[in-house]
Design a protein around this motif. Structure first.
Motif, PDB file in Angstrom:
ATOM      1  N   THR A 202     -10.437   6.051   9.233  1.00 20.16           N
ATOM      2  CA  THR A 202     -11.084   5.386   8.102  1.00 20.16           C
ATOM      3  C   THR A 202     -11.398   6.358   6.973  1.00 20.16           C
ATOM      4  O   THR A 202     -11.507   7.573   7.189  1.00 20.16           O
ATOM      5  CB  THR A 202     -12.384   4.713   8.570  1.00 20.16           C
ATOM      6  OG1 THR A 202     -12.959   3.979   7.494  1.00 20.16           O
ATOM      7  CG2 THR A 202     -13.400   5.741   9.071  1.00 20.16           C
TER       8      THR A 202
ATOM      9  N   ILE B 220       2.363   3.843  10.226  1.00 16.37           N
ATOM     10  CA  ILE B 220       1.041   3.645   9.622  1.00 16.37           C
ATOM     11  C   ILE B 220       0.927   2.239   9.052  1.00 16.37           C
ATOM     12  O   ILE B 220       1.848   1.738   8.403  1.00 16.37           O
ATOM     13  CB  ILE B 220       0.799   4.665   8.491  1.00 16.37           C
ATOM     14  CG1 ILE B 220       0.882   6.102   9.025  1.00 16.37           C
ATOM     15  CG2 ILE B 220      -0.554   4.429   7.813  1.00 16.37           C
ATOM     16  CD1 ILE B 220       0.908   7.156   7.931  1.00 16.37           C
ATOM     17  N   THR B 221      -0.216   1.604   9.263  1.00 15.12           N
ATOM     18  CA  THR B 221      -0.563   0.384   8.540  1.00 15.12           C
ATOM     19  C   THR B 221      -1.948   0.556   7.929  1.00 15.12           C
ATOM     20  O   THR B 221      -2.790   1.282   8.471  1.00 15.12           O
ATOM     21  CB  THR B 221      -0.531  -0.865   9.450  1.00 15.12           C
ATOM     22  OG1 THR B 221      -0.615  -2.045   8.632  1.00 15.12           O
ATOM     23  CG2 THR B 221      -1.670  -0.866  10.448  1.00 15.12           C
ATOM     24  N   ILE B 222      -2.178  -0.091   6.785  1.00 16.71           N
ATOM     25  CA  ILE B 222      -3.436   0.022   6.046  1.00 16.71           C
ATOM     26  C   ILE B 222      -4.184  -1.291   6.155  1.00 16.71           C
ATOM     27  O   ILE B 222      -3.575  -2.368   6.137  1.00 16.71           O
ATOM     28  CB  ILE B 222      -3.182   0.341   4.552  1.00 16.71           C
ATOM     29  CG1 ILE B 222      -2.157   1.466   4.391  1.00 16.71           C
ATOM     30  CG2 ILE B 222      -4.481   0.660   3.842  1.00 16.71           C
ATOM     31  CD1 ILE B 222      -2.617   2.814   4.824  1.00 16.71           C
TER      32      ILE B 222
ATOM     33  N   TYR C   6      -6.971   2.774   8.412  1.00 23.03           N
ATOM     34  CA  TYR C   6      -5.549   2.732   8.766  1.00 23.03           C
ATOM     35  C   TYR C   6      -5.380   2.906  10.263  1.00 23.03           C
ATOM     36  O   TYR C   6      -6.252   3.449  10.951  1.00 23.03           O
ATOM     37  CB  TYR C   6      -4.747   3.788   8.000  1.00 23.03           C
ATOM     38  CG  TYR C   6      -5.206   5.222   8.142  1.00 23.03           C
ATOM     39  CD1 TYR C   6      -4.537   6.109   8.983  1.00 23.03           C
ATOM     40  CD2 TYR C   6      -6.278   5.710   7.400  1.00 23.03           C
ATOM     41  CE1 TYR C   6      -4.926   7.429   9.101  1.00 23.03           C
ATOM     42  CE2 TYR C   6      -6.682   7.036   7.503  1.00 23.03           C
ATOM     43  CZ  TYR C   6      -6.003   7.896   8.359  1.00 23.03           C
ATOM     44  OH  TYR C   6      -6.401   9.213   8.472  1.00 23.03           O
TER      45      TYR C   6
ATOM     46  N   ASN D   9       0.835  -1.211   0.000  1.00 21.98           N
ATOM     47  CA  ASN D   9       0.000   0.000   0.000  1.00 21.98           C
ATOM     48  C   ASN D   9       0.870   1.261   0.000  1.00 21.98           C
ATOM     49  O   ASN D   9       0.559   2.263   0.669  1.00 21.98           O
ATOM     50  CB  ASN D   9      -0.921   0.018   1.231  1.00 21.98           C
ATOM     51  CG  ASN D   9      -1.759  -1.233   1.359  1.00 21.98           C
ATOM     52  OD1 ASN D   9      -2.706  -1.431   0.615  1.00 21.98           O
ATOM     53  ND2 ASN D   9      -1.412  -2.084   2.309  1.00 21.98           N
TER      54      ASN D   9
ATOM     55  N   LYS E   3       0.119   4.879   1.751  1.00 17.44           N
ATOM     56  CA  LYS E   3       0.822   5.075   3.022  1.00 17.44           C
ATOM     57  C   LYS E   3       1.705   6.329   2.961  1.00 17.44           C
ATOM     58  O   LYS E   3       1.769   7.109   3.922  1.00 17.44           O
ATOM     59  CB  LYS E   3       1.657   3.838   3.349  1.00 17.44           C
ATOM     60  CG  LYS E   3       2.153   3.793   4.788  1.00 17.44           C
ATOM     61  CD  LYS E   3       3.013   2.573   5.038  1.00 17.44           C
ATOM     62  CE  LYS E   3       2.233   1.286   4.921  1.00 17.44           C
ATOM     63  NZ  LYS E   3       3.058   0.102   5.296  1.00 17.44           N
TER      64      LYS E   3
ATOM     65  N   GLN F 126      -7.057   1.339  -2.972  1.00 13.16           N
ATOM     66  CA  GLN F 126      -5.858   2.144  -2.721  1.00 13.16           C
ATOM     67  C   GLN F 126      -5.870   3.415  -3.571  1.00 13.16           C
ATOM     68  O   GLN F 126      -5.562   4.516  -3.076  1.00 13.16           O
ATOM     69  CB  GLN F 126      -4.608   1.324  -3.026  1.00 13.16           C
ATOM     70  CG  GLN F 126      -4.383   0.150  -2.088  1.00 13.16           C
ATOM     71  CD  GLN F 126      -3.142  -0.655  -2.445  1.00 13.16           C
ATOM     72  OE1 GLN F 126      -2.079  -0.082  -2.696  1.00 13.16           O
ATOM     73  NE2 GLN F 126      -3.266  -1.970  -2.462  1.00 13.16           N
TER      74      GLN F 126
ATOM     75  N   LEU G 122      -8.983  -4.051  10.747  1.00 17.20           N
ATOM     76  CA  LEU G 122      -7.833  -3.802  11.603  1.00 17.20           C
ATOM     77  C   LEU G 122      -8.106  -4.203  13.048  1.00 17.20           C
ATOM     78  O   LEU G 122      -7.212  -4.690  13.747  1.00 17.20           O
ATOM     79  CB  LEU G 122      -7.447  -2.321  11.529  1.00 17.20           C
ATOM     80  CG  LEU G 122      -6.826  -1.884  10.198  1.00 17.20           C
ATOM     81  CD1 LEU G 122      -6.782  -0.363  10.100  1.00 17.20           C
ATOM     82  CD2 LEU G 122      -5.430  -2.473  10.032  1.00 17.20           C
TER      83      LEU G 122
ATOM     84  N   TYR H 273      -7.039   4.483  15.257  1.00 20.07           N
ATOM     85  CA  TYR H 273      -7.657   3.915  14.062  1.00 20.07           C
ATOM     86  C   TYR H 273      -8.505   4.978  13.358  1.00 20.07           C
ATOM     87  O   TYR H 273      -9.327   5.657  13.991  1.00 20.07           O
ATOM     88  CB  TYR H 273      -8.551   2.723  14.432  1.00 20.07           C
ATOM     89  CG  TYR H 273      -7.800   1.599  15.089  1.00 20.07           C
ATOM     90  CD1 TYR H 273      -7.531   0.412  14.404  1.00 20.07           C
ATOM     91  CD2 TYR H 273      -7.333   1.712  16.391  1.00 20.07           C
ATOM     92  CE1 TYR H 273      -6.829  -0.619  15.004  1.00 20.07           C
ATOM     93  CE2 TYR H 273      -6.628   0.696  17.003  1.00 20.07           C
ATOM     94  CZ  TYR H 273      -6.374  -0.467  16.298  1.00 20.07           C
ATOM     95  OH  TYR H 273      -5.674  -1.480  16.907  1.00 20.07           O
TER      96      TYR H 273
END
Length: 369
Positions: free
Chosen positions: A221, A87-89, A235, A69, A73, A260, A96, A219
């Protein structure tokens, strides 16, 4: 042949989902909804630039999306002012949350949350064989920070969950109060800070992005203010070592190529986002104004919905909910004791809000005859 048995934890769970979608209700009842005001979606939709970006990429859906991503990101890191490794997607906040529970919970563990708070989190907790310890909302229909902290200190849970702004009540705490809460939670308890409605909240609600702790995950969105609920993009933000844990178990191709692209284009059009937030605020004010004239008590909201105190009990609120559904208006209501006196209406278009409030007025007048 009976086939293999389910894992014991799963076999003991009911075959239910946290939220019954409007399409399911339509199939079961045969009633087509005229206004969709129950899922906290954005009726204003995504930016036209997002639609153009999706259309331009549609012919490439035969290829997988970027497993890292990367472009999204990178854009988020630049927009938020935080390194990419924080950051994580994932597939919406729901996805998540499921990963978070898999990362941290084992059978017999306990978590602390508010009684009546976002049930999808509890759904994932149950799938890990963990136990929910619940804390009532405070008298102002806010999640009780003091009550949650007291429970954390007494129970010593693996996770504490807090939404700010809150769902289902729409209430909120100032950033300074949230920061004090985060700093008071022991470092061996993970804090889930759900900020799904952060874009629609007043200034000073979200702590600065620099609030980083090894035991804090925040978190957000693209489902709400950005109008991409159907694309499933969320994310999490946290300390690099905490965020790195997601790479151990995440579905690396779970966020689709078009999702994405759509989220990246949405993030780039902040002018459209600002107009959408203004439209949400205007719709929220209209719901509050109309329902006040009906003798109801709308609760101040920092989200894209309004919780409405019906002034009675669960039975009366359920009657209003069912009456609205019978007339083709999709809304929801909280189920937990103390909150179940309310119904909840998402912001819709001016036309949908007017229709919903007209129907609600007719139901109340008929009941009071």
């Amino acid at each position: 042949m009976a086939g293999p048995e389910l894992a014991a934890i799963i076999a003991n769970l009911p075959a239910t989902v946290p939220f019954v979608g409007p399409e399911v209700i339509e199939r079961k009842t045969g009633i087509k909804f005229r206004a969709r005001l129950g899922a906290n979606e954005s009726p204003f939709g995504p930016s036209p630039k997002v639609i153009a970006a999706i259309a331009g990429a549609a012919s490439d859906v035969w290829t997988y999306g970027d497993s890292e991503n990367y472009e999204l990101k990178e854009a988020l890191a630049r927009h938020l002012g935080t390194p990419m490794e924080t950051i994580t997607i994932g597939e919406g906040i729901d996805g998540l949350l499921g990963l978070t529970c898999r990362l941290y919970l084992e059978p017999g563990d306990r978590i602390v949350t508010s009684l009546g708070a976002y049930p999808t989190f509890n759904y994932h907790v149950a799938a890990q064989g963990a136990e929910c310890v619940t804390v009532p909302y405070d008298k102002n229909d806010r999640e009780s920070l003091s009550g949650l902290l007291d429970s954390v200190l007494g129970v010593k849970p693996k996770i504490v969950y807090l939404a700010n702004p809150d769902n289902p009540m729409g209430t909120w705490w100032d950033a300074s109060e949230i920061t004090r809460f985060v700093e008071a939670v022991p470092e061996d308890t993970l804090i889930i800070l759900d900020e799904a409605y952060g874009e629609t909240a007043p200034a000073g609600t979200l702590p600065p992005i620099t609030l980083m702790r090894p035991n804090l995950l925040r978190y957000r969105t693209f489902s709400k203010a950005y109008g991409l609920a159907g694309m499933r993009v969320g994310y999490a933000i946290g300390a690099p070592r905490t965020i790195a844990g997601f790479d151990r178990i995440r579905n690396h191709f779970g966020v689709t190529k078009l999702s994405q692209i759509a989220a990246t284009a949405a993030l780039a059009d902040q002018d459209y986002l600002a107009r959408t937030i203004a439209a949400i605020a205007a719709g929220r004010d209209e719901i509050i104004s109309r329902t006040k004239t009906l003798g109801l008590k709308p609760i101040p909201s920092a989200t894209n919905f309004v919780a409405i105190d019906c002034g009675a009990d669960d039975t009366y609120a359920t009657m209003l909910l069912n009456g609205m559904q019978a007339h083709g208006i999709f809304i929801r209501k909280p189920a937990a004791p103390g909150l179940n006196r309310c119904i909840r209406m998402s912001v819709g278009t001016p036309k949908d809000i007017a229709l919903a409030c007209d129907v609600l007025e007719d139901i109340i007048k008929t009941e009071n005859r």
